[in-house]
Write a protein that holds these residues in place. Structure first.
Motif, PDB file in Angstrom:
ATOM      1  N   THR A  35       0.972  -1.228  -0.127  1.00  0.00           N
ATOM      2  CA  THR A  35       0.004   0.305   0.062  1.00  0.00           C
ATOM      3  C   THR A  35       0.934   1.146  -0.070  1.00  0.00           C
ATOM      4  N   LEU A  36       1.912   1.205   0.848  1.00  0.00           N
ATOM      5  CA  LEU A  36       2.967   2.618   0.933  1.00  0.00           C
ATOM      6  C   LEU A  36       3.765   2.851  -0.372  1.00  0.00           C
ATOM      7  N   ARG A  37       4.267   1.523  -0.869  1.00  0.00           N
ATOM      8  CA  ARG A  37       4.583   1.786  -2.364  1.00  0.00           C
ATOM      9  C   ARG A  37       3.766   2.040  -3.823  1.00  0.00           C
ATOM     10  N   VAL A  38       2.662   1.507  -3.490  1.00  0.00           N
ATOM     11  CA  VAL A  38       1.671   2.248  -4.742  1.00  0.00           C
ATOM     12  C   VAL A  38       1.542   3.952  -4.061  1.00  0.00           C
ATOM     13  N   LEU A  39       1.250   4.335  -2.902  1.00  0.00           N
ATOM     14  CA  LEU A  39       1.110   5.348  -2.866  1.00  0.00           C
ATOM     15  C   LEU A  39       2.273   6.419  -3.021  1.00  0.00           C
ATOM     16  N   GLU A  40       3.580   5.547  -3.000  1.00  0.00           N
ATOM     17  CA  GLU A  40       4.547   6.568  -3.330  1.00  0.00           C
ATOM     18  C   GLU A  40       4.997   6.841  -4.936  1.00  0.00           C
ATOM     19  N   HIS A  41       4.522   5.715  -5.179  1.00  0.00           N
ATOM     20  CA  HIS A  41       4.924   5.402  -7.145  1.00  0.00           C
ATOM     21  C   HIS A  41       4.403   5.647  -7.589  1.00  0.00           C
ATOM     22  N   ASP A  42       2.716   5.390  -7.371  1.00  0.00           N
ATOM     23  CA  ASP A  42       1.649   5.347  -8.448  1.00  0.00           C
ATOM     24  C   ASP A  42       1.378   6.535  -8.152  1.00  0.00           C
ATOM     25  N   PHE A  43       1.240   7.417  -6.613  1.00  0.00           N
ATOM     26  CA  PHE A  43       0.654   9.010  -6.444  1.00  0.00           C
ATOM     27  C   PHE A  43       1.832  10.035  -6.104  1.00  0.00           C
ATOM     28  N   GLY A  44       2.788   9.136  -6.275  1.00  0.00           N
ATOM     29  CA  GLY A  44       3.244  10.644  -5.911  1.00  0.00           C
ATOM     30  C   GLY A  44       4.264  10.683  -5.094  1.00  0.00           C
ATOM     31  N   VAL A  45       2.858   9.991  -3.324  1.00  0.00           N
ATOM     32  CA  VAL A  45       2.838  10.868  -2.404  1.00  0.00           C
ATOM     33  C   VAL A  45       4.458   9.905  -1.090  1.00  0.00           C
ATOM     34  N   LYS A  46       5.430  10.800  -1.383  1.00  0.00           N
ATOM     35  CA  LYS A  46       6.574  10.384  -0.316  1.00  0.00           C
ATOM     36  C   LYS A  46       6.390  10.101   1.124  1.00  0.00           C
TER      37      LYS A  46
END
Length: 312
Positions: A71-82
């Motif tokens: 979930t965190l990786r999708v948030l970071e990689h797909d939605f740009g939220v680091k």
């Protein structure tokens, strides 16, 4: 200020992670790495069940972690939220503490999966099946729960395991003692007590053999530097020193999960919003602890998209 928080056991369910894997290569990469590390088709078990195998502690713990990190990786990689740009600290409930540490770089994904596989197996093996259990006390605060546990023990182990929120405390210990405690709830002014469907008395002194195994494992695979502070379960305080974290992770096996106090400590330190990744379990505990806290739970792609837009 914002805290990213991670769920513990009982947040597992058949189908977990399936939508993320179908929608994002970032999620698939997480599941593939965990499968390869454990030499197990854990992602298939998560997606298809059966539920009784997924619920086994040694499967549930790495599965819950993998789903939250995906979930965190999708948030970071797909939605740009680091995470490092939008969080000020992290915390996790029980096994979720390992997920939180992985999220801030203290453990790699593979090491986290291996540690949780061992942790789950060790906790299950610490007490023969049927000799220990847990119960949730509804409408109880921690002082009521401690008094009840002392009254019910009668020479056996009966201890407060999780101080989840102002209205929910979990006790753990020998099966007979926990059954006596449930029978005594009304006498102690507690609304209700329910035996939990768990396979062992987690977070009690009966878990000492598991703590010993994890001490050895963490000596071989110690945490590295943290990119953000962790609010530890057993102290309800911020920690960044890897050596201290190692000791706290060992103590956590037999110690109380001070989640309510952790939430209050984060709030006192300026945290206004909490984001739960991969579940909707610890979020409600946060809301019951402090109604003014802002709470968001991220499980689906729709949740992630909405959150990304909200903080853009």
């Amino acid at each position: 200020m914002r805290a990213f928080i991670f769920p513990g056991q009982s947040s597992q369910k058949v189908g977990m992670g399936a939508e993320l894997a179908a929608s994002s290569i970032a999620a698939r990469d997480v599941f593939d790495e965990v499968d390869d590390t454990l030499r197990q088709h854990l992602s298939v078990l998560m997606r298809e069940g059966p539920e009784d195998r997924l619920t086994l502690t040694e499967n549930a713990q790495p599965a819950i972690m993998a789903n939250a990190i995906a979930t965190l990786r999708v948030l970071e990689h797909d939605f740009g939220v680091k995470l490092l740009e939008h969080a000020n600290c992290v915390a996790g409930h029980s096994l979720g503490e390992y997920t939180a540490l992985a999220s801030v770089g203290a453990f790699g994904l593979a090491d986290t999966a291996l540690l949780l596989k061992l942790r789950g197996w060790s906790m299950q093996a610490a007490v023969p099946l049927g000799e220990g259990t847990m119960a949730v006390l509804l409408g109880a605060d921690v002082e009521q729960a401690k008094a009840l546990a002392e009254a019910a023990a009668q020479g056996e182990v009966c201890e407060v395991a999780n101080d989840n929120d102002p209205s929910q405390v979990v006790i753990s210990g020998h099966t007979g003692a926990i059954e006596r405690a449930v029978a005594l709830t009304k006498e102690h002014g507690i609304k209700r007590g329910m035996i939990l469907n768990v396979s062992a008395p987690f977070h009690s002194s009966l878990m000492a053999p598991a703590a010993k195994r994890m001490a050895g494992a963490l000596e071989e695979t110690p945490p590295g530097a943290l990119m953000l502070p962790l609010y530890a379960n057993v102290t309800a305080a911020a920690v960044t020193d890897p050596a201290q974290i190692t000791a706290l992770l060992v103590e956590q096996i037999t110690g109380r999960v001070r989640w309510r106090e952790s939430v209050l400590a984060m709030r006192a330190d300026g945290v206004e919003s909490f984001v739960e990744l991969g579940g909707k379990v610890v979020g409600p505990m946060v809301s019951r602890t402090d109604r003014d806290a802002q709470m968001t739970s991220l499980v689906t792609m729709k949740d992630l998209e909405a959150f990304a837009k909200e903080i853009a």
